[in-house]
Design a protein around this motif. Sequence first.
Motif, PDB file in Angstrom:
ATOM      1  N   UNK A 221      -2.602  72.874  59.110  1.00  0.00           N
ATOM      2  CA  UNK A 221      -3.488  73.221  60.213  1.00  0.00           C
ATOM      3  C   UNK A 221      -2.694  73.236  61.521  1.00  0.00           C
ATOM      4  N   UNK A 222      -2.478  74.416  62.107  1.00  0.00           N
ATOM      5  CA  UNK A 222      -1.748  74.465  63.384  1.00  0.00           C
ATOM      6  C   UNK A 222      -2.665  74.060  64.531  1.00  0.00           C
ATOM      7  N   UNK A 223      -2.141  73.298  65.464  1.00  0.00           N
ATOM      8  CA  UNK A 223      -2.912  72.901  66.638  1.00  0.00           C
ATOM      9  C   UNK A 223      -2.178  73.381  67.878  1.00  0.00           C
ATOM     10  N   UNK A 224      -2.882  74.199  68.670  1.00  0.00           N
ATOM     11  CA  UNK A 224      -2.260  74.852  69.822  1.00  0.00           C
ATOM     12  C   UNK A 224      -2.769  74.216  71.116  1.00  0.00           C
ATOM     13  N   UNK A 225      -2.280  74.735  72.220  1.00  0.00           N
ATOM     14  CA  UNK A 225      -2.857  74.373  73.502  1.00  0.00           C
ATOM     15  C   UNK A 225      -2.062  73.373  74.307  1.00  0.00           C
ATOM     16  N   UNK A 226      -0.915  72.921  73.797  1.00  0.00           N
ATOM     17  CA  UNK A 226      -0.139  71.943  74.551  1.00  0.00           C
ATOM     18  C   UNK A 226       0.555  72.568  75.760  1.00  0.00           C
ATOM     19  N   UNK A 227       0.685  73.887  75.748  1.00  0.00           N
ATOM     20  CA  UNK A 227       1.373  74.566  76.854  1.00  0.00           C
ATOM     21  C   UNK A 227       0.417  75.507  77.587  1.00  0.00           C
ATOM     22  N   UNK A 228      -0.890  75.218  77.494  1.00  0.00           N
ATOM     23  CA  UNK A 228      -1.859  76.105  78.132  1.00  0.00           C
ATOM     24  C   UNK A 228      -1.854  75.885  79.638  1.00  0.00           C
ATOM     25  N   UNK A 229      -1.677  76.991  80.397  1.00  0.00           N
ATOM     26  CA  UNK A 229      -1.620  76.869  81.855  1.00  0.00           C
ATOM     27  C   UNK A 229      -2.647  77.744  82.550  1.00  0.00           C
TER      28      UNK A 229
ATOM     29  N   UNK B 186      -7.155  90.050  80.233  1.00  0.00           N
ATOM     30  CA  UNK B 186      -7.019  89.436  78.908  1.00  0.00           C
ATOM     31  C   UNK B 186      -5.657  89.765  78.327  1.00  0.00           C
ATOM     32  N   UNK B 187      -4.935  88.738  77.928  1.00  0.00           N
ATOM     33  CA  UNK B 187      -3.594  88.940  77.367  1.00  0.00           C
ATOM     34  C   UNK B 187      -3.705  88.935  75.837  1.00  0.00           C
ATOM     35  N   UNK B 188      -3.089  89.918  75.189  1.00  0.00           N
ATOM     36  CA  UNK B 188      -3.024  89.917  73.728  1.00  0.00           C
ATOM     37  C   UNK B 188      -1.581  89.592  73.338  1.00  0.00           C
ATOM     38  N   UNK B 189      -1.271  88.303  73.158  1.00  0.00           N
ATOM     39  CA  UNK B 189       0.128  87.958  72.869  1.00  0.00           C
ATOM     40  C   UNK B 189       0.443  88.185  71.393  1.00  0.00           C
ATOM     41  N   UNK B 190       1.597  88.778  71.097  1.00  0.00           N
ATOM     42  CA  UNK B 190       1.926  89.011  69.686  1.00  0.00           C
ATOM     43  C   UNK B 190       2.121  87.703  68.915  1.00  0.00           C
ATOM     44  N   UNK B 191       2.758  86.714  69.556  1.00  0.00           N
ATOM     45  CA  UNK B 191       3.050  85.464  68.859  1.00  0.00           C
ATOM     46  C   UNK B 191       1.793  84.764  68.370  1.00  0.00           C
ATOM     47  N   UNK B 192       0.752  84.767  69.179  1.00  0.00           N
ATOM     48  CA  UNK B 192      -0.502  84.080  68.863  1.00  0.00           C
ATOM     49  C   UNK B 192      -1.143  84.691  67.623  1.00  0.00           C
ATOM     50  N   UNK B 193      -1.123  86.024  67.552  1.00  0.00           N
ATOM     51  CA  UNK B 193      -1.786  86.710  66.450  1.00  0.00           C
ATOM     52  C   UNK B 193      -0.923  86.643  65.188  1.00  0.00           C
TER      53      UNK B 193
ATOM     54  N   UNK C 216       3.632  82.061  75.241  1.00  0.00           N
ATOM     55  CA  UNK C 216       2.679  83.170  75.133  1.00  0.00           C
ATOM     56  C   UNK C 216       1.569  82.864  74.135  1.00  0.00           C
ATOM     57  N   UNK C 217       1.800  81.922  73.203  1.00  0.00           N
ATOM     58  CA  UNK C 217       0.736  81.564  72.275  1.00  0.00           C
ATOM     59  C   UNK C 217      -0.367  80.825  73.043  1.00  0.00           C
ATOM     60  N   UNK C 218       0.040  79.890  73.891  1.00  0.00           N
ATOM     61  CA  UNK C 218      -0.954  79.081  74.636  1.00  0.00           C
ATOM     62  C   UNK C 218      -1.343  79.684  75.964  1.00  0.00           C
ATOM     63  N   UNK C 219      -0.504  80.531  76.557  1.00  0.00           N
ATOM     64  CA  UNK C 219      -0.699  81.142  77.862  1.00  0.00           C
ATOM     65  C   UNK C 219      -1.216  80.127  78.889  1.00  0.00           C
TER      66      UNK C 219
END
Length: 393
Positions: free
Chosen positions: A41-49, A353-360, A390-393
Amino acid sequence: MNIPATRKDLMIVNMGPHHPSMHGVLRLIITLDGEDVIDCEPILGYLHRGMEKIAENRTIIQYLPYVTRWDYLATMFTEAITVNGPEQLGNIQVPKRASYIRIIMLELSRIASHLLWLGPFMADIGAQTPFFYIFRERELVYDLFEAATGMRMMHNYFRIGGVAADLPHGWIDKCLDFCDYFLTRVAEYQKLITRNPIFLERVEGVGIIGREEVINWGLSGPMLRASGIQWDLRKVDRYECYDEFDWEVQWQKEGDSLARYLVRIGEMIESIKIIQQALEGIPGGPYENLEIRYFDRERNPEWNDFEYRFISKKPSPTFELPKQELYVRVEAPKGELGIFLIGDQSGFPWRWKIRPPGFINLQILPQLVKRMKLADIMTILGSIDIIMGEVDR
């Protein structure tokens, strides 16, 4: 899946967020049965700005320095997408020379990004040497960037209607020298890595994604092209002047980690081809569309007196976004980088709205690592090529 009857001998492991080979602050909660991965289970958001929210209360010109912080290894692409949107909304022509300069910068940025993918990817699977080699070449790319833009990583170089400054004297020769040198280095990487039996053991047949699967998950970039689909936005959308150059889309059929490695190596060589053609055919003329400077008109004429203009603060040039919505995209090194932009007749975008390639591309990770060994997680994650900015933007 071989889930044992008694669940008491499963082990739950935290990988990250500060794992040295996690490529940023990504946390994976992994359920293990011995050495086999049962769940991830990946958990994101540590670099959300809050990059999208920041965009909504900045003018485009003020926002430009922020965008290089999304994908901080391929900074030119985030700048390109940020100015392409307003250019299409306002129907602004970019001079031919500016377009060529942009292509040269974008392709150099692609090379720098792929190099800094290759080094850590090899280090993850146990090969230390390429990690030091890639920095040698990447340093040369950054020297070229520094000479042209004044900055090594966060360039702030693209402008609506062109670029910020012309190429300095002697830069084109320097860049051509780099191209010749770099081709010999890529050949060295291929000799060192591509047929290495230990490397092949680690990547062949690991993390296979089929053709239908890739499309259903919405993956893009090398992930898509490694599974047998020849889709490259530089050929599809023909933005800037890419259709004037002679180059091939790199693709493989296998869809495993080795195929993704081969696609990226091939892309570096194709980028050099594009840069060489652009440098040899670069036209003269302006590097910026000066007609768009009328954005800078002062609203209130009484503000034009000496005191306001020279003593008080000067406003940043504003560009009114018409009441329209628009999706723009470029082929970034990691995949399709897009922006969905809504204007509402003011200097600020209403929605950005940003569509980052890494996130998808990261979405498919849990499915790829199930039923694999623990050590394969690093190989698969490395071959996806994510940047947490770019995953967390």
